[in-house]
Each structure stands twice: as structure tokens, then as C-alpha cells.
Design a protein around this motif. Structure first.
Motif, PDB file in Angstrom:
ATOM      1  N   GLN A 256       5.763  -5.038   0.277  1.00  0.00           N
ATOM      2  CA  GLN A 256       6.212  -4.985  -1.119  1.00  0.00           C
ATOM      3  C   GLN A 256       5.036  -5.098  -2.091  1.00  0.00           C
ATOM      4  N   SER A 257       4.042  -5.882  -1.744  1.00  0.00           N
ATOM      5  CA  SER A 257       2.844  -5.971  -2.588  1.00  0.00           C
ATOM      6  C   SER A 257       2.104  -4.638  -2.606  1.00  0.00           C
ATOM      7  N   MET A 258       2.040  -3.981  -1.468  1.00  0.00           N
ATOM      8  CA  MET A 258       1.391  -2.666  -1.425  1.00  0.00           C
ATOM      9  C   MET A 258       2.187  -1.659  -2.251  1.00  0.00           C
ATOM     10  N   PHE A 259       3.501  -1.708  -2.161  1.00  0.00           N
ATOM     11  CA  PHE A 259       4.326  -0.814  -2.986  1.00  0.00           C
ATOM     12  C   PHE A 259       4.087  -1.066  -4.474  1.00  0.00           C
ATOM     13  N   ARG A 260       3.953  -2.318  -4.872  1.00  0.00           N
ATOM     14  CA  ARG A 260       3.703  -2.630  -6.295  1.00  0.00           C
ATOM     15  C   ARG A 260       2.402  -1.986  -6.767  1.00  0.00           C
ATOM     16  N   ALA A 261       1.365  -2.058  -5.941  1.00  0.00           N
ATOM     17  CA  ALA A 261       0.090  -1.434  -6.309  1.00  0.00           C
ATOM     18  C   ALA A 261       0.213   0.091  -6.320  1.00  0.00           C
ATOM     19  N   LEU A 262       0.886   0.647  -5.321  1.00  0.00           N
ATOM     20  CA  LEU A 262       1.045   2.101  -5.247  1.00  0.00           C
ATOM     21  C   LEU A 262       1.892   2.640  -6.394  1.00  0.00           C
ATOM     22  N   ALA A 263       2.837   1.841  -6.873  1.00  0.00           N
ATOM     23  CA  ALA A 263       3.707   2.279  -7.971  1.00  0.00           C
ATOM     24  C   ALA A 263       2.909   2.568  -9.239  1.00  0.00           C
ATOM     25  N   ARG A 264       1.771   1.920  -9.385  1.00  0.00           N
ATOM     26  CA  ARG A 264       0.921   2.152 -10.561  1.00  0.00           C
ATOM     27  C   ARG A 264       0.169   3.474 -10.455  1.00  0.00           C
ATOM     28  N   LEU A 265       0.116   4.039  -9.218  1.00  0.00           N
ATOM     29  CA  LEU A 265      -0.716   5.212  -8.980  1.00  0.00           C
ATOM     30  C   LEU A 265       0.037   6.449  -8.514  1.00  0.00           C
ATOM     31  N   LEU A 266       1.227   6.266  -7.938  1.00  0.00           N
ATOM     32  CA  LEU A 266       1.952   7.395  -7.349  1.00  0.00           C
ATOM     33  C   LEU A 266       3.357   7.514  -7.938  1.00  0.00           C
ATOM     34  N   ASP A 267       3.705   8.729  -8.331  1.00  0.00           N
ATOM     35  CA  ASP A 267       5.066   8.976  -8.784  1.00  0.00           C
ATOM     36  C   ASP A 267       6.006   8.881  -7.585  1.00  0.00           C
ATOM     37  N   GLY A 268       7.144   8.244  -7.780  1.00  0.00           N
ATOM     38  CA  GLY A 268       8.133   8.138  -6.725  1.00  0.00           C
ATOM     39  C   GLY A 268       8.169   6.770  -6.066  1.00  0.00           C
ATOM     40  N   VAL A 269       7.112   5.970  -6.257  1.00  0.00           N
ATOM     41  CA  VAL A 269       7.106   4.614  -5.707  1.00  0.00           C
ATOM     42  C   VAL A 269       7.540   3.681  -6.827  1.00  0.00           C
ATOM     43  N   GLU A 270       8.484   2.837  -6.509  1.00  0.00           N
ATOM     44  CA  GLU A 270       9.088   1.920  -7.478  1.00  0.00           C
ATOM     45  C   GLU A 270       8.410   0.547  -7.396  1.00  0.00           C
ATOM     46  N   SER A 271       8.070  -0.003  -8.546  1.00  0.00           N
ATOM     47  CA  SER A 271       7.538  -1.362  -8.574  1.00  0.00           C
ATOM     48  C   SER A 271       8.722  -2.318  -8.571  1.00  0.00           C
ATOM     49  N   ALA A 272       8.732  -3.215  -7.615  1.00  0.00           N
ATOM     50  CA  ALA A 272       9.852  -4.148  -7.469  1.00  0.00           C
ATOM     51  C   ALA A 272       9.306  -5.527  -7.121  1.00  0.00           C
ATOM     52  N   PRO A 273      10.113  -6.547  -7.292  1.00  0.00           N
ATOM     53  CA  PRO A 273       9.652  -7.896  -6.970  1.00  0.00           C
ATOM     54  C   PRO A 273       9.327  -8.056  -5.483  1.00  0.00           C
ATOM     55  N   VAL A 274       8.394  -8.965  -5.217  1.00  0.00           N
ATOM     56  CA  VAL A 274       8.025  -9.293  -3.843  1.00  0.00           C
ATOM     57  C   VAL A 274       8.926 -10.446  -3.413  1.00  0.00           C
ATOM     58  N   THR A 275       9.885 -10.127  -2.565  1.00  0.00           N
ATOM     59  CA  THR A 275      10.914 -11.106  -2.197  1.00  0.00           C
ATOM     60  C   THR A 275      10.944 -11.417  -0.702  1.00  0.00           C
TER      61      THR A 275
ATOM     62  N   TYR B 290      -1.993   3.137   0.890  1.00  0.00           N
ATOM     63  CA  TYR B 290      -2.649   2.013   0.209  1.00  0.00           C
ATOM     64  C   TYR B 290      -4.170   2.120   0.352  1.00  0.00           C
ATOM     65  N   THR B 291      -4.619   2.422   1.548  1.00  0.00           N
ATOM     66  CA  THR B 291      -6.057   2.544   1.781  1.00  0.00           C
ATOM     67  C   THR B 291      -6.653   3.670   0.942  1.00  0.00           C
ATOM     68  N   LEU B 292      -5.996   4.825   0.920  1.00  0.00           N
ATOM     69  CA  LEU B 292      -6.514   5.975   0.180  1.00  0.00           C
ATOM     70  C   LEU B 292      -6.492   5.772  -1.320  1.00  0.00           C
ATOM     71  N   PHE B 293      -5.360   5.312  -1.839  1.00  0.00           N
ATOM     72  CA  PHE B 293      -5.201   5.291  -3.288  1.00  0.00           C
ATOM     73  C   PHE B 293      -5.599   3.972  -3.941  1.00  0.00           C
ATOM     74  N   VAL B 294      -5.493   2.888  -3.226  1.00  0.00           N
ATOM     75  CA  VAL B 294      -5.815   1.583  -3.822  1.00  0.00           C
ATOM     76  C   VAL B 294      -7.201   1.117  -3.367  1.00  0.00           C
ATOM     77  N   THR B 295      -7.379   0.997  -2.066  1.00  0.00           N
ATOM     78  CA  THR B 295      -8.664   0.480  -1.574  1.00  0.00           C
ATOM     79  C   THR B 295      -9.803   1.403  -1.929  1.00  0.00           C
ATOM     80  N   TYR B 296      -9.731   2.673  -1.492  1.00  0.00           N
ATOM     81  CA  TYR B 296     -10.821   3.610  -1.763  1.00  0.00           C
ATOM     82  C   TYR B 296     -10.764   4.142  -3.195  1.00  0.00           C
ATOM     83  N   GLY B 297      -9.574   4.307  -3.706  1.00  0.00           N
ATOM     84  CA  GLY B 297      -9.421   4.871  -5.054  1.00  0.00           C
ATOM     85  C   GLY B 297      -9.927   3.959  -6.157  1.00  0.00           C
ATOM     86  N   GLN B 298      -9.963   2.676  -5.911  1.00  0.00           N
ATOM     87  CA  GLN B 298     -10.398   1.720  -6.929  1.00  0.00           C
ATOM     88  C   GLN B 298     -11.843   1.294  -6.740  1.00  0.00           C
ATOM     89  N   ALA B 299     -12.460   1.753  -5.661  1.00  0.00           N
ATOM     90  CA  ALA B 299     -13.844   1.323  -5.375  1.00  0.00           C
ATOM     91  C   ALA B 299     -14.825   2.040  -6.276  1.00  0.00           C
TER      92      ALA B 299
END
Length: 177
Positions: free
Chosen positions: A111-130, A168-177
Motif C-alpha cells: 500500500q505504501s508503494m501504491f501511494r508513491a506510484l499514485a503520484r506518478l502513474l495514472d490509474g493507481v489510486e492513493s489510499a490509506p495504508v491499513t 516502484y523500482t522504475l518510477f520511484v527508486t530510479y525515477g527520483q534519483a
């Protein structure tokens, strides 16, 4: 002891020295990028002298035990810095799944990875980490399954995990480096 002479020194200790100095050159631009060939030539001599100038005077161009130890110590520190973080093994082996509405500690990371991906990819929903495979998490998992061309079940399985992890690796880890 490695000493530059008219007759070039050849062998594994020289190659080891060159390898350590080469690795150090990735952190210290003033060191030449050596090709470890096992021959103590002019470039190796230059690298030793530059190392001595910056880290271990006096500048002699000779590699005695003290110089070797200084190069090796800095090399070991550099290896840690150059290696990067260790990869984490975060998804259980085997046929582990998280069914809809089921709770699992593994969903906190997903869910944490989805929250980060939601900021970068259309179609991924940001939701609470439960930690629960709730409706929003199921929608995100189904989005990933659709992306993979697999049945859209909303069940977190290893294939879904692998795709989420790659995204997550492509868009968050490498994409933010």
C-alpha cells in the motif's frame, strides 16, 4: 611490496592494487581510471602517487606495506559506499496470497508503494495504508493485473507483487534519483 622499476612488475598483487585504485577513482575524480592488467606501468605509478599526495604522504610512488594498507582500508570503505543498499526480500515464498478483505503485514509495504506510484502513474489510486486488502487496494491490484494481461482478481500474489515491485523500482527508486 610493490615498487616501480625499469623492469615492470607483473602479477596478481599489481592487479589487486589496480582494482582497488580503480574502484576508488569512482569516488575520487583525481585518480585515473585504471584498467587492471597486472602491469605496474606509468598510469599505475601516477595513481599511487596521487593517492599518496591526497591520503598518505609522502609521495614516493612506492607501495610498501603501509601504503598498501592505506589503499586497502580506503577501498573497503569505498566498496560500502559504491555498493548501494542491499536488496530486500520482502515477499514470502511459495503460493502466498492475500485475499480480498484479508489483513496482512505484507500489505503495509504494498500500500505504501501504491501511494508513491499514485503520484506518478495514472490509474493507481492513493489510499490509506491499513494492512487490509480493502476495496482501494483491490482496485490497485486489479490495475496491475490488467497491465500484466492476467485475470483481475484483486488477490495479491507473487506475480502481482513482482509487477508492483518493478513499477516502484522504475518510477520511484530510479525515477527520483
Amino acid at each position: 611490496m610493490i615498487v616501480p622499476q625499469e623492469i615492470r612488475l607483473i602479477g596478481q598483487p599489481v592487479r589487486s592494487l589496480q582494482t582497488m585504485l580503480r574502484e576508488l577513482s569512482f569516488l575520487y575524480d583525481f585518480l585515473p581510471r585504471l584498467n587492471p592488467d597486472g602491469i605496474f606501468g606509468e598510469r599505475t605509478l601516477e595513481a599511487v602517487m596521487l593517492f599518496q599526495r591526497e591520503f598518505f604522504p609522502p609521495v614516493t610512488g612506492q607501495v610498501n606495506q603501509a601504503t598498501w594498507d592505506a589503499i586497502a582500508a580506503l577501498y573497503l570503505q569505498a566498496r560500502t559506499r559504491l555498493a548501494g543498499p542491499l536488496p530486500g526480500r520482502t515477499y514470502p515464498k511459495g503460493g502466498f496470497t492475500v485475499q480480498p478483505e484479508q489483513n496482512s503485514v505484507h500489505l503495509y509495504l504494498v500500500q505504501s508503494m501504491f501511494r508513491a506510484l499514485a503520484r506518478l502513474l495514472d490509474g493507481v489510486e492513493s489510499a490509506p495504508v491499513t494492512g487490509q486488502n480493502d476495496a482501494a487496494t483491490q482496485r490497485n491490484i486489479r490495475w496491475v493485473q490488467r497491465l500484466d494481461g492476467r485475470p483481475e482478481t484483486g488477490i495479491l500474489d507473487q506475480d502481482s507483487w513482482n509487477t508492483i515491485s518493478r513499477l516502484y523500482t522504475l518510477f520511484v527508486t530510479y525515477g527520483q534519483a
